[in-house]
Design a protein around this motif. Structure first.
Motif, PDB file in Angstrom:
ATOM      1  N   LEU A 229      -4.176 -11.368  -2.687  1.00 21.91           N
ATOM      2  CA  LEU A 229      -3.612 -10.870  -1.754  1.00 21.91           C
ATOM      3  C   LEU A 229      -4.606  -9.985  -0.646  1.00 21.91           C
ATOM      4  O   LEU A 229      -4.306 -10.143   0.567  1.00 21.91           O
ATOM      5  N   MET A 230      -5.567  -9.780  -1.102  1.00 23.71           N
ATOM      6  CA  MET A 230      -6.629  -8.879  -0.219  1.00 23.71           C
ATOM      7  C   MET A 230      -7.495 -10.193   0.704  1.00 23.71           C
ATOM      8  O   MET A 230      -7.494  -9.731   1.841  1.00 23.71           O
TER       9      MET A 230
ATOM     10  N   LEU B  22       5.461  -5.727   1.043  1.00 20.10           N
ATOM     11  CA  LEU B  22       5.897  -4.964   2.120  1.00 20.10           C
ATOM     12  C   LEU B  22       4.738  -4.433   2.852  1.00 20.10           C
ATOM     13  O   LEU B  22       3.642  -3.940   2.230  1.00 20.10           O
ATOM     14  N   ARG B  23       4.452  -4.534   4.257  1.00 16.78           N
ATOM     15  CA  ARG B  23       3.547  -3.813   4.754  1.00 16.78           C
ATOM     16  C   ARG B  23       4.299  -3.092   6.075  1.00 16.78           C
ATOM     17  O   ARG B  23       5.101  -3.732   6.757  1.00 16.78           O
TER      18      ARG B  23
ATOM     19  N   HIS C  72       1.707  -0.083  -6.527  1.00 19.01           N
ATOM     20  CA  HIS C  72       0.512  -0.539  -5.563  1.00 19.01           C
ATOM     21  C   HIS C  72      -0.502  -1.124  -6.502  1.00 19.01           C
ATOM     22  O   HIS C  72      -1.852  -1.384  -5.973  1.00 19.01           O
ATOM     23  N   ILE C  73      -0.347  -0.987  -7.750  1.00 15.44           N
ATOM     24  CA  ILE C  73      -1.411  -1.561  -8.687  1.00 15.44           C
ATOM     25  C   ILE C  73      -1.001  -3.091  -9.058  1.00 15.44           C
ATOM     26  O   ILE C  73      -0.098  -3.208  -9.878  1.00 15.44           O
ATOM     27  N   VAL C  74      -1.597  -4.098  -8.392  1.00 16.12           N
ATOM     28  CA  VAL C  74      -1.229  -5.395  -8.413  1.00 16.12           C
ATOM     29  C   VAL C  74      -1.473  -5.932  -9.946  1.00 16.12           C
ATOM     30  O   VAL C  74      -0.538  -6.617 -10.524  1.00 16.12           O
TER      31      VAL C  74
ATOM     32  N   HIS D 279       0.730  -1.212  -0.055  1.00 20.01           N
ATOM     33  CA  HIS D 279      -0.201   0.041   0.067  1.00 20.01           C
ATOM     34  C   HIS D 279       0.742   1.219  -0.128  1.00 20.01           C
ATOM     35  O   HIS D 279       2.009   1.128   0.517  1.00 20.01           O
ATOM     36  N   ASN D 280       0.113   2.279  -0.174  1.00 24.95           N
ATOM     37  CA  ASN D 280       0.964   3.817  -0.075  1.00 24.95           C
ATOM     38  C   ASN D 280       1.651   3.818   1.195  1.00 24.95           C
ATOM     39  O   ASN D 280       0.859   3.617   2.301  1.00 24.95           O
ATOM     40  N   GLY D 281       2.749   4.245   1.268  1.00 27.68           N
ATOM     41  CA  GLY D 281       3.418   4.231   2.615  1.00 27.68           C
ATOM     42  C   GLY D 281       4.157   3.074   3.216  1.00 27.68           C
ATOM     43  O   GLY D 281       4.537   3.018   4.464  1.00 27.68           O
ATOM     44  N   ALA D 282       4.103   1.788   2.333  1.00 23.81           N
ATOM     45  CA  ALA D 282       4.753   0.627   2.799  1.00 23.81           C
ATOM     46  C   ALA D 282       6.249   0.775   2.820  1.00 23.81           C
ATOM     47  O   ALA D 282       6.699  -0.237   3.467  1.00 23.81           O
TER      48      ALA D 282
END
Length: 288
Positions: free
Chosen positions: A276-277, A200-201, A185-187, A34-37
């Motif tokens: 992934l979700m 990454l998380r 972040h676009i799988v 995600h953004n910020g990962a």
């Protein structure tokens, strides 16, 4: 080929990358999160644009944190915000960067423009280029020194579907001969071209594995059903809704849940993004 050993990057009290260790070989590596990962921070450290707070980065056993020139000679890098000089033609733009990198020979430049399908636009000013054309010109400059490692950060942001597809095919072709690291972040951008996924998380490494392994784990976790609107509203708080599409008086849904959420739900093949979700949803349920 490229080894990352316990790499951490902190900014004050914030830890952007936390103890990441990886071994990467030639192929296309999808760096997702995600953004910020922490994706961009990790890529900037790999590109020697910033040093890690702790840890080592080795290219074929050589420490590129201590000796960044070792990486830079063998690196091609396309940052997320890549700008062009609008009044230079595509060929003039490459000539400028070739001079900076010590690359000589007009033939090499024309070969690269042909590779990225811009050879017919070689003498056209970049001010008239679409977003996808500018990205392809960016890839051409990143390949000037015939790099062993190509790092591309959020390459399809702002591109239309046709340009995104063309760009994914180009990166997939390049990954047959070198290590290509694609941050996104676009799988769907890496679903059909990545040989491995690095996930990454919150700055930490969750997994490094093949897309096939991620999809295999999603078996029995993604479901489809046709629901009445009131059934859909009642279920939203109990399952992870992945997609909801009105169909007449009903709603066709795709859901993530570790087990069959109700009798009418049917198991279905997950996309990589859905897999992934579903995994994140299962992790959250276990943590709760």
């Amino acid at each position: 080929m490229l080894e990352i050993q316990d790499v951490t990057k902190t900014f004050g009290t914030h830890t952007a990358v936390d103890g990441v260790s990886l071994q990467l070989s030639p192929g296309v590596i999808g760096l997702i999160g995600h953004n910020g990962a922490g994706k961009s921070t990790l890529m900037q450290m790999l590109a020697t644009l910033m040093p890690p707070t702790r840890g080592r980065i080795l290219l074929e056993g050589q420490d590129v944190v201590a000796r960044p020139a070792l990486m830079r000679r063998r690196l091609g890098y396309l940052p997320q915000d890549f700008g062009v000089y609008p009044h230079l033609t595509a060929l003039e733009f490459l000539q400028y960067f070739a001079a900076l990198k010590g690359v000589r020979g007009r033939q090499r430049l024309m070969e690269l423009l042909e590779l990225v399908n811009l050879h017919e636009q070689a003498h056209r000013p970049a001010i008239g280029f679409s977003g996808g054309m500018r990205q392809r010109l960016g890839i051409a400059q990143a390949l000037l020194n015939d790099p062993d490692v190509l790092i591309v950060d959020e390459p399809t942001a702002g591109l239309d579907p046709e340009e995104r597809l063309r760009f994914r095919h180009l990166l997939g072709d390049l990954g047959r001969q070198r290590l290509v690291i694609v941050s996104t972040h676009i799988v769907s951008d890496v679903e059909n071209m990545a040989t491995h996924l690095v996930i990454l998380r919150r700055g930490r490494l969750v997994a490094c594995e093949t897309p096939e392994a991620v999809l295999a784990r999603a078996a029995g976790r993604v479901w489809t059903a046709s629901l009445a609107p009131q059934e859909y509203e009642a279920l939203r708080g109990h399952v992870q809704m992945l997609q909801a599409q009105p169909q007449g008086a009903r709603v066709q849904v795709r859901m993530a849940h570790p087990t069959r959420p109700f009798a009418e739900a049917m198991a279905t093949q997950a996309t990589l993004e859905e897999a992934l979700m579903a995994e994140r949803y299962a992790d959250h349920r276990e943590a709760a």
